[in-house]
Design an enzyme around this catalytic site. Structure first.
Site, PDB file in Angstrom:
ATOM      1  N   ASP A 234       0.897  -1.159   0.019  1.00  0.00           N
ATOM      2  CA  ASP A 234       0.061  -0.016  -0.057  1.00  0.00           C
ATOM      3  C   ASP A 234       1.110   1.086   0.127  1.00  0.00           C
ATOM      4  O   ASP A 234       1.723   1.429   0.748  1.00  0.00           O
ATOM      5  CB  ASP A 234      -0.841  -0.132   1.182  1.00  0.00           C
ATOM      6  CG  ASP A 234      -1.935   1.049   1.422  1.00  0.00           C
ATOM      7  OD1 ASP A 234      -2.946   1.072   0.804  1.00  0.00           O
ATOM      8  OD2 ASP A 234      -1.394   2.107   1.707  1.00  0.00           O
ATOM      9  N   ASP A 251      -2.779  10.410  -9.655  1.00  0.00           N
ATOM     10  CA  ASP A 251      -2.575   9.292 -10.436  1.00  0.00           C
ATOM     11  C   ASP A 251      -1.008   9.083 -11.117  1.00  0.00           C
ATOM     12  O   ASP A 251      -0.887   7.794 -11.498  1.00  0.00           O
ATOM     13  CB  ASP A 251      -3.443   9.854 -11.830  1.00  0.00           C
ATOM     14  CG  ASP A 251      -4.976   9.677 -11.572  1.00  0.00           C
ATOM     15  OD1 ASP A 251      -5.352   9.105 -10.674  1.00  0.00           O
ATOM     16  OD2 ASP A 251      -5.662  10.477 -12.353  1.00  0.00           O
ATOM     17  N   GLU A 277      -5.090   2.390  -3.830  1.00  0.00           N
ATOM     18  CA  GLU A 277      -3.539   2.492  -4.079  1.00  0.00           C
ATOM     19  C   GLU A 277      -2.659   1.140  -3.609  1.00  0.00           C
ATOM     20  O   GLU A 277      -1.608   1.147  -2.991  1.00  0.00           O
ATOM     21  CB  GLU A 277      -2.888   3.634  -2.765  1.00  0.00           C
ATOM     22  CG  GLU A 277      -3.336   3.219  -1.520  1.00  0.00           C
ATOM     23  CD  GLU A 277      -4.584   3.991  -1.170  1.00  0.00           C
ATOM     24  OE1 GLU A 277      -4.901   4.161   0.035  1.00  0.00           O
ATOM     25  OE2 GLU A 277      -5.619   4.148  -2.050  1.00  0.00           O
TER      26      GLU A 277
END
Length: 368
Positions: A234, A251, A277
């Site tokens: 993560d 992004d 994510e």
């Protein structure tokens, strides 16, 4: 590999225009004797040459290449000149057609296969077969005219030779068009398969495809008693990036991290976007020690490579949870993910930017 093309740029429109030009050519042929020679001879054959030029343009556009204007225009100009000059000489017209038109088809075949073969070869082979037949027919017709063995009859007069050539011309047009349609269909199917399996933002496989591979590989590991490992990771403080720098920056961070991770993985490993994510790394044939080594390498690589953004950079770190085991049952995939998720939670609780591993699930044997 990118397979998606902009809409309307497959060459279909140009191929359709070529078919219209073909149809116009045969309409003018049918008016032979009822319309002036400049229309039924010169214009008709110029339309046929234009149809082949548009076919070449369609192939170029299918391959996303610039249109070869001079290879399209010169044969059409030559057809106008030669058929205009020999409008009253049937034998000379057939010799001219036996050179100019096969040359155009050969140029199209060259553009179809060179410098790189199409990724959709089924339709390309059908186009090649039909155009190859047409080259032989037109070239043979020109040779017969040159040798004086071609009967001196216009196309639509029903001599045996003319009837066969006429029917074969229609068959090859149909086959070539079917081949081009098949090429575009195969490309669309490949694009749909790519979209169904890959994440559009990062280019890595999506969750659906990732879980399909995981189920298959875990079942294989259970049959062969092989080790299997997962790394669930993560991006730390990702929400803060979106909140302070905007979603475009977020992004970019996702794309950057996926690129860094892919560069560090082995050929047999698979990286996928698990959600938001989070990324999941599948490590077949890997024990706990090997998985921890891979995970630490990924953590270090991301930490050492800040994400470029707006003339500066964004510092990025990741937290990773590792689970490694020898699956005993094919349905162990979800339990492995859950164990890796618990390890990831522990890594975040321990301060982030670190690797943690957890115990093997009940459906698998742990490894030290």
């Amino acid at each position: 590999m990118t397979v998606v093309r902009p809409q309307g740029r497959e060459g279909v429109d140009l191929w359709a225009l070529g078919l219209l030009a073909h149809g116009g050519c045969y309409v003018l042929y049918a008016l032979r004797g009822h319309a002036p020679d400049w229309a039924t001879v010169v214009l008709a054959n110029a339309l046929l040459s234009s149809a082949f030029a548009l076919t070449l343009a369609a192939v170029a556009q299918f391959h996303a290449r610039p249109l070869p204007w001079w290879r399209m225009g010169l044969p059409v100009a030559a057809a106008l000149l030669l058929f205009g000059w020999h409008v009253g000489d049937y034998r000379a017209r057939q010799m001219s057609a036996g050179v100019v038109l096969p040359l155009q088809l050969l140029l199209t075949l060259w553009a179809l296969w060179r410098p790189q073969a199409p990724g959709q070869p089924r339709g390309a082979w059908l186009i090649s077969l039909s155009m190859g037949i047409e080259v032989l027919l037109m070239g043979g017709r020109g040779w017969l005219a040159l040798s004086g063995r071609l009967d001196n009859a216009d196309l639509l007069q029903l001599s045996p030779t003319q009837a066969v050539l006429f029917m074969m011309a229609f068959v090859t047009i149909i086959l070539a068009s079917l081949g081009f349609i098949l090429m575009t269909k195969d490309r669309a199917d490949a694009a749909n398969q790519h979209l169904a399996a890959y994440d559009a933002l990062t280019g890595v496989v999506n969750r659906r495809a990732l879980l399909q591979v995981l189920e298959r590989e875990v079942a294989q590991a259970a049959r062969t008693a092989s080790p299997y490992a997962l790394v669930l990771l993560d991006i730390d403080h990702f929400k803060a990036v979106n909140d302070t720098r905007g979603h475009l920056a977020g992004d970019q961070v996702l794309r950057h991290v996926s690129q860094v991770l892919r560069a560090r993985l082995r050929g047999q490993d698979l990286l996928g976007r698990y959600g938001g994510e989070e990324f999941l790394v599948l490590l077949p044939g890997t024990d706990l020690a090997g998985a921890l080594q891979v995970a630490e390498g990924l953590r270090q690589a991301v930490q050492d490579a800040p994400c470029p953004w707006s003339g500066g950079s964004i510092a990025v770190t990741i937290s990773l949870g590792v689970c490694a085991a020898r699956p005993h049952a094919p349905g162990c995939a979800e339990a492995l993910i859950d164990a890796a998720d618990q390890a990831l939670y522990a890594a975040k609780q321990a301060g982030r930017n670190r690797v943690q591993h957890g115990p093997a699930p009940q459906c698998a044997a742990g490894m030290s």
